[in-house]
Design an enzyme around this catalytic site. Structure first.
Site, PDB file in Angstrom:
ATOM      1  N   ARG A 171      17.198  44.519 -51.434  1.00 41.91           N
ATOM      2  CA  ARG A 171      17.287  45.924 -51.612  1.00 41.91           C
ATOM      3  C   ARG A 171      16.608  46.247 -52.848  1.00 41.91           C
ATOM      4  NH1 ARG A 171      22.276  50.043 -49.933  1.00 41.91           N
ATOM      5  NH2 ARG A 171      21.177  49.792 -48.148  1.00 41.91           N
TER       6      ARG A 171
ATOM      7  N   HIS B  53      13.604  52.050 -44.675  1.00 36.99           N
ATOM      8  CA  HIS B  53      14.889  51.397 -44.404  1.00 36.99           C
ATOM      9  C   HIS B  53      14.932  50.771 -42.656  1.00 36.99           C
ATOM     10  CE1 HIS B  53      18.905  50.247 -44.868  1.00 36.99           C
ATOM     11  NE2 HIS B  53      19.626  51.326 -45.035  1.00 36.99           N
TER      12      HIS B  53
ATOM     13  N   GLN C 129      18.051  49.463 -40.873  1.00 42.25           N
ATOM     14  CA  GLN C 129      18.992  50.634 -40.228  1.00 42.25           C
ATOM     15  C   GLN C 129      18.340  51.215 -39.021  1.00 42.25           C
ATOM     16  OE1 GLN C 129      21.981  51.986 -42.004  1.00 42.25           O
ATOM     17  NE2 GLN C 129      21.800  53.029 -39.799  1.00 42.25           N
TER      18      GLN C 129
ATOM     19  N   ASP D 168      20.750  62.409 -43.024  1.00 39.88           N
ATOM     20  CA  ASP D 168      20.800  61.388 -44.039  1.00 39.88           C
ATOM     21  C   ASP D 168      21.182  62.491 -45.193  1.00 39.88           C
ATOM     22  OD1 ASP D 168      21.053  59.140 -45.789  1.00 39.88           O
ATOM     23  OD2 ASP D 168      18.758  59.023 -45.897  1.00 39.88           O
TER      24      ASP D 168
ATOM     25  N   CYS E 167      23.302  57.127 -41.268  1.00 37.30           N
ATOM     26  CA  CYS E 167      23.286  55.910 -41.578  1.00 37.30           C
ATOM     27  C   CYS E 167      24.298  55.465 -42.639  1.00 37.30           C
ATOM     28  CB  CYS E 167      22.015  55.625 -42.388  1.00 37.30           C
ATOM     29  SG  CYS E 167      21.456  56.475 -43.928  1.00 37.30           S
TER      30      CYS E 167
ATOM     31  N   ARG F  30      24.667  47.355 -37.460  1.00 35.00           N
ATOM     32  CA  ARG F  30      23.864  46.772 -38.462  1.00 35.00           C
ATOM     33  C   ARG F  30      23.870  45.033 -38.526  1.00 35.00           C
ATOM     34  NH1 ARG F  30      22.773  49.396 -43.382  1.00 35.00           N
ATOM     35  NH2 ARG F  30      21.617  47.695 -43.616  1.00 35.00           N
TER      36      ARG F  30
HETATM   37  N1  NVA Z   1      18.120  57.570 -47.944  1.00 36.50           N
HETATM   38  C1  NVA Z   1      19.246  56.972 -48.495  1.00 36.50           C
HETATM   39  C2  NVA Z   1      20.052  56.123 -47.455  1.00 36.50           C
HETATM   40  C3  NVA Z   1      21.219  55.289 -48.024  1.00 36.50           C
HETATM   41  C4  NVA Z   1      21.478  54.121 -46.959  1.00 36.50           C
HETATM   42  C5  NVA Z   1      19.213  56.349 -49.630  1.00 36.50           C
HETATM   43  O1  NVA Z   1      18.076  55.824 -50.104  1.00 36.50           O
HETATM   44  O2  NVA Z   1      19.865  56.267 -50.636  1.00 36.50           O
END
Ligand code: NVA
Length: 311
Positions: free
Chosen positions: A102, A129, A132, A228, A268, A296
């Site tokens: 990440r 992502h 997800q 989101d 998410c 997940r």
């Molecule tokens: N769009 C959000 C998703 C978090 C799981 C981020 O990147 O923070």
């Protein structure tokens, strides 16, 4: 046999994505179905950004696959600062069977994938992502009668159209044959290159892509409504300026009423109740966000098993 990475949703063809989702459904039934990391072999999970679900689901999943989850704190490793991405990757690949990262820029994980001799999996970048979205597709399949029921479902995402989730819904949703609709303020619309790529994929899967700045129109008749946070990790400095343009895109009961009566709601997580989604919607009967969180685990185990088997 080929080395496969999963950096973006369109790294899997429609047939490959179906295969992974089918395996994920099987893992839902039997968590110890396969042990491709038995030995145990280690898989590294590195995070440069905050995490809860992603770390816990990968760590649990790697252990359930018979492996050892090697958690690496990106703040300690300082990849690209204390040591180059290439050197870090060479060190890791001498010891682990997969790397899950990440991080911020997609260029970072792309560079790692170029050097790596083991599969590299994107656990969220600024751009995408994809793990997800596999979990989201699994959740839709779970609630709609299986993976074969995915093509033709209408999924509307409302909120930040320029963030990683929107890009991944476009690419991953189109790959699954969904009709993907993105409703976002005109200043937070998806990258045109991604929209065009998604449209090209959709043309082969029977799906479609629509980008709009009208949330009610985009939600009309939807089978799945997703949102989101308005402030993604890395965007914190813009929190104040982001508040106002997104208010019409808040997922509340009025907006959800435009969807099909049995529409399911995805998020998410983490969710900010009263911002992008109201408490009555996320805690209401149409919300499946905790199935989505659990998925997940199953989706990522399937993906790891699949990429490890390609070698
Ligand atoms: N769009 C959000 C998703 C978090 C799981 C981020 O990147 O923070």
């Amino acid at each position: 046999m080929t080395l496969r990475h999963f950096l973006r949703d369109d790294d899997l063809t429609p047939a490959e994505q179906r295969e992974v989702l089918g395996l994920a459904m099987a893992f839902r039934e039997d968590r110890h179905l396969r042990q491709p990391l038995s030995g145990p072999r280690a898989a590294a999970f590195i995070t440069d950004k905050p995490t809860l679900r992603t770390q816990v689901s990968f760590a649990t999943g790697i252990a359930e696959l018979g492996g050892f989850p090697m958690i690496v704190d990106g703040n300690l490793a300082q990849i690209g600062k204390r040591e180059s991405i290439a050197d870090t990757t060479r060190v890791l690949t001498s010891m682990v069977s997969a790397i899950i990262w990440r991080t911020f820029g997609d260029d970072r994980i792309e560079e790692m994938a170029r050097v790596s001799t083991v599969p590299v999996v994107n656990a969220l970048t600024d751009g995408f992502h994809p793990c997800q979205i596999l979990a989201d597709l699994l959740t839709i399949a779970q609630h709609r009668g299986g993976v074969n029921a995915l093509p033709g479902q209408v999924l509307t995402y409302v909120g930040d159209g320029a963030n990683n989730m929107a890009a991944s819904y476009l690419l991953g949703g189109a790959t699954a044959g969904l009709h993907v609709r993105i409703a976002a303020p005109s200043t937070y619309q998806p990258d045109l290159v991604i929209v065009e790529k998604a449209a090209a994929i959709a043309a082969t899967t029977g799906g479609s892509v629509l980008v709009s700045d009208n949330p009610a129109v985009a939600v009309a008749g939807a089978d799945v409504v997703a949102t989101d946070t308005w402030v993604s990790m890395g965007d914190e400095a813009q929190a104040a300026e982001r508040e106002k343009p997104f208010i019409p895109f808040r997922l509340d009961a009025d907006l959800l009423a435009h969807a099909k009566p049995d529409a399911i709601v995805l998020h998410c997580l983490p969710a900010y109740r009263g911002k992008e989604i109201t408490a009555d919607v996320i805690d209401g009967p149409q919300s499946v966000v905790f199935d989505e969180a659990e998925n997940r685990l199953h989706a990522q185990k399937a993906l790891l098993t699949w990429v490890l088997e390609q070698r």
